[in-house]
Design an enzyme around this catalytic site. Structure first.
Site, PDB file in Angstrom:
ATOM      1  N   ILE A  69     -20.110  31.735 -21.335  1.00  0.00           N
ATOM      2  CA  ILE A  69     -21.431  31.890 -20.715  1.00  0.00           C
ATOM      3  C   ILE A  69     -22.282  30.816 -20.147  1.00  0.00           C
ATOM      4  O   ILE A  69     -22.231  30.211 -19.261  1.00  0.00           O
ATOM      5  CB  ILE A  69     -22.387  33.403 -21.074  1.00  0.00           C
ATOM      6  CG1 ILE A  69     -21.471  34.543 -21.580  1.00  0.00           C
ATOM      7  CG2 ILE A  69     -23.684  33.293 -20.354  1.00  0.00           C
ATOM      8  CD1 ILE A  69     -21.989  35.435 -22.227  1.00  0.00           C
ATOM      9  N   LEU A 120     -18.934  23.244 -30.607  1.00  0.00           N
ATOM     10  CA  LEU A 120     -17.543  22.993 -30.453  1.00  0.00           C
ATOM     11  C   LEU A 120     -16.279  23.756 -30.845  1.00  0.00           C
ATOM     12  O   LEU A 120     -15.771  23.739 -30.892  1.00  0.00           O
ATOM     13  CB  LEU A 120     -17.210  21.197 -30.253  1.00  0.00           C
ATOM     14  CG  LEU A 120     -18.422  20.950 -28.979  1.00  0.00           C
ATOM     15  CD1 LEU A 120     -17.255  19.094 -28.983  1.00  0.00           C
ATOM     16  CD2 LEU A 120     -17.462  21.593 -27.610  1.00  0.00           C
ATOM     17  N   ILE A 180     -26.183  24.101 -35.484  1.00  0.00           N
ATOM     18  CA  ILE A 180     -27.686  25.061 -35.193  1.00  0.00           C
ATOM     19  C   ILE A 180     -27.736  25.722 -36.648  1.00  0.00           C
ATOM     20  O   ILE A 180     -29.417  26.017 -36.888  1.00  0.00           O
ATOM     21  CB  ILE A 180     -27.750  25.768 -33.856  1.00  0.00           C
ATOM     22  CG1 ILE A 180     -27.192  27.734 -34.269  1.00  0.00           C
ATOM     23  CG2 ILE A 180     -28.442  25.402 -32.476  1.00  0.00           C
ATOM     24  CD1 ILE A 180     -27.474  28.382 -33.344  1.00  0.00           C
ATOM     25  N   TYR A 223     -22.869  41.608 -36.909  1.00  0.00           N
ATOM     26  CA  TYR A 223     -22.467  40.637 -35.687  1.00  0.00           C
ATOM     27  C   TYR A 223     -23.751  41.578 -35.051  1.00  0.00           C
ATOM     28  O   TYR A 223     -25.097  41.325 -34.308  1.00  0.00           O
ATOM     29  CB  TYR A 223     -21.544  40.569 -34.356  1.00  0.00           C
ATOM     30  CG  TYR A 223     -21.941  40.923 -33.506  1.00  0.00           C
ATOM     31  CD1 TYR A 223     -22.669  39.229 -33.090  1.00  0.00           C
ATOM     32  CD2 TYR A 223     -22.427  41.568 -31.910  1.00  0.00           C
ATOM     33  CE1 TYR A 223     -22.187  38.446 -31.921  1.00  0.00           C
ATOM     34  CE2 TYR A 223     -22.202  40.873 -30.525  1.00  0.00           C
ATOM     35  CZ  TYR A 223     -22.560  39.536 -30.874  1.00  0.00           C
ATOM     36  OH  TYR A 223     -22.853  38.881 -29.089  1.00  0.00           O
ATOM     37  N   LYS A 276     -28.292  40.148 -34.417  1.00  0.00           N
ATOM     38  CA  LYS A 276     -29.039  39.537 -33.072  1.00  0.00           C
ATOM     39  C   LYS A 276     -29.818  41.288 -32.912  1.00  0.00           C
ATOM     40  O   LYS A 276     -31.201  39.673 -31.949  1.00  0.00           O
ATOM     41  CB  LYS A 276     -28.287  40.210 -31.760  1.00  0.00           C
ATOM     42  CG  LYS A 276     -26.469  40.302 -31.446  1.00  0.00           C
ATOM     43  CD  LYS A 276     -27.001  38.564 -30.580  1.00  0.00           C
ATOM     44  CE  LYS A 276     -26.319  38.258 -30.648  1.00  0.00           C
ATOM     45  NZ  LYS A 276     -26.193  36.339 -29.629  1.00  0.00           N
ATOM     46  N   VAL A 282     -11.315  41.982 -25.055  1.00  0.00           N
ATOM     47  CA  VAL A 282     -10.084  42.935 -24.926  1.00  0.00           C
ATOM     48  C   VAL A 282      -8.898  42.709 -23.833  1.00  0.00           C
ATOM     49  O   VAL A 282      -8.019  42.289 -23.208  1.00  0.00           O
ATOM     50  CB  VAL A 282     -10.751  44.245 -24.479  1.00  0.00           C
ATOM     51  CG1 VAL A 282     -11.448  44.833 -23.266  1.00  0.00           C
ATOM     52  CG2 VAL A 282      -9.166  45.273 -24.085  1.00  0.00           C
ATOM     53  N   ILE A 305      -3.403  48.383 -27.572  1.00  0.00           N
ATOM     54  CA  ILE A 305      -4.621  48.932 -27.500  1.00  0.00           C
ATOM     55  C   ILE A 305      -5.240  49.581 -28.975  1.00  0.00           C
ATOM     56  O   ILE A 305      -4.940  50.554 -29.469  1.00  0.00           O
ATOM     57  CB  ILE A 305      -4.630  50.170 -27.015  1.00  0.00           C
ATOM     58  CG1 ILE A 305      -4.306  49.755 -25.328  1.00  0.00           C
ATOM     59  CG2 ILE A 305      -5.708  51.148 -26.508  1.00  0.00           C
ATOM     60  CD1 ILE A 305      -4.364  50.379 -23.964  1.00  0.00           C
ATOM     61  N   ARG A 323     -15.909  50.567 -21.866  1.00  0.00           N
ATOM     62  CA  ARG A 323     -17.523  49.587 -21.735  1.00  0.00           C
ATOM     63  C   ARG A 323     -17.323  49.325 -20.280  1.00  0.00           C
ATOM     64  O   ARG A 323     -17.361  49.211 -19.448  1.00  0.00           O
ATOM     65  CB  ARG A 323     -16.417  48.249 -22.435  1.00  0.00           C
ATOM     66  CG  ARG A 323     -15.661  48.739 -23.435  1.00  0.00           C
ATOM     67  CD  ARG A 323     -17.128  48.623 -24.331  1.00  0.00           C
ATOM     68  NE  ARG A 323     -16.793  48.811 -26.437  1.00  0.00           N
ATOM     69  CZ  ARG A 323     -16.704  50.047 -26.468  1.00  0.00           C
ATOM     70  NH1 ARG A 323     -16.500  50.837 -26.158  1.00  0.00           N
ATOM     71  NH2 ARG A 323     -15.777  49.778 -27.838  1.00  0.00           N
TER      72      ARG A 323
END
Length: 319
Positions: free
Chosen positions: A12, A33, A52, A155, A159, A199, A215, A223
């Site tokens: 992104i 990286l 970071i 995760y 967030k 996926v 799967i 989704r």
């Protein structure tokens, strides 16, 4: 506009960098990286290899990584906006390695926020995730930003903590912050290998290797797939928006999702090929965004047809 994109060599982030450069902005990339790629780095942007999660990197006069000519103060002074996309992504890897994920996703976010405070950066745009909602009941679909949050993985929790830190830094220090909750981003440069592959990328790699698509569970999990160009557009709109609505920049949250749902089985059908089923993993059954807030306040809307894009991508991959 002078801006920093953390994670600017990633999927992104690199798409965002390209757009900002095209629009004529001065762009600085921070990326370690670890998952980003050198070939994704726009040559017109200034690149620094930055971890970071290492707070020592953000010391005022310490040389920035290998480049002895710059300190963090040199780089961040005069920056208007930080787009914070650097993160260790994906749910299952965070369950396997929760401490490493916390170091990057929570401590790293705090390090960047604190640097913004100390170097007088005006605005901070945080890339969050729809995973903060957890397993949403059918009556709450599509999911709006004010629905109850129920993180199901480290995760997702990280967030949510990042969002809370954004809100706190706006209240305590006057830093303009806004949080974007992405729903299953796809598009150009999406990964087809590695632990952070989504996926579609997993399926594509398996098909290219002559293997069946794997799967998890029955494949009926749904989704809301969101095109990376639409995610970039939301970031750019917020990065360049005049602060005529102060409430938008005090930690406000926006869903950035297509608003439609596709099952994992449907994705497999679009790509074509054999498939096998593995045991289920910890994940929400359905994700679907209520994007009305972004439409109203940001004049944003999704533009890409998911199924048409997958068919086009399949052809480009030679499948």
């Amino acid at each position: 506009m002078r801006c920093i994109v953390t994670g600017g060599a990633g999927f992104i982030g690199s798409n965002l960098v390209d757009r900002l450069v095209t629009d004529g902005h001065e762009v600085i990339i921070f990326d370690d990286l670890s998952t980003g790629k050198k070939e994704n780095i726009n040559p017109k942007a200034k690149f620094f290899k930055v971890d970071i999660s290492n707070k020592n990197v953000f010391v005022k006069r310490k040389p920035l990584d290998f480049n002895q000519n710059y300190s963090m103060e040199d780089v961040m002074t005069g920056v208007d906006v930080v787009f914070h996309l650097a993160a260790k992504a994906r749910v299952q890897p965070s369950i396997d390695e929760p401490v490493d994920f916390h170091d990057t996703n929570v401590n790293g976010t705090l390090n960047v926020l604190d640097a913004c405070r100390r170097y007088d950066v005006k605005r901070f745009i945080f890339s969050s995730s729809s995973s903060v909602y957890g397993d949403v009941e059918e009556k709450d679909l599509p999911t709006s930003e004010d629905k109850e949050l129920n993180p199901m993985s480290p995760y997702a929790l990280h967030k949510l903590q990042g969002e809370q830190y954004c809100k706190l830094f706006s209240e305590l220090y006057g830093l303009e912050t806004v949080c974007l909750r992405y729903f299953n981003v796809y598009g150009e440069r999406q990964a087809t290998e590695g632990a952070y592959c989504l996926v579609m990328g997993v399926f594509a790699k398996q098909l290219l290797n002559g293997e069946p698509m794997t799967i998890n569970g029955d494949g009926e999990q749904v989704r809301d797939f969101t095109y990376v160009g639409d995610v970039v557009e939301a970031n750019v709109k917020l990065g360049t928006m005049e602060n005529n609505h102060p409430q938008l920049f005090d930690g406000e949250v926006f869903n950035i999702g297509n608003g439609e749902g596709y099952s994992v089985n449907r994705v497999a059908e679009l790509l074509g090929g054999d498939k096998i089923h593995n045991p289920p993993v910890i994940e929400p059954k359905i994700t679907k965004a209520d994007n009305s807030r972004a439409r109203e306040y940001l004049d944003w809307k999704p533009t890409q047809d998911f199924e048409k894009w997958v068919v086009k991508w399949k052809t480009e991959l030679g499948l």
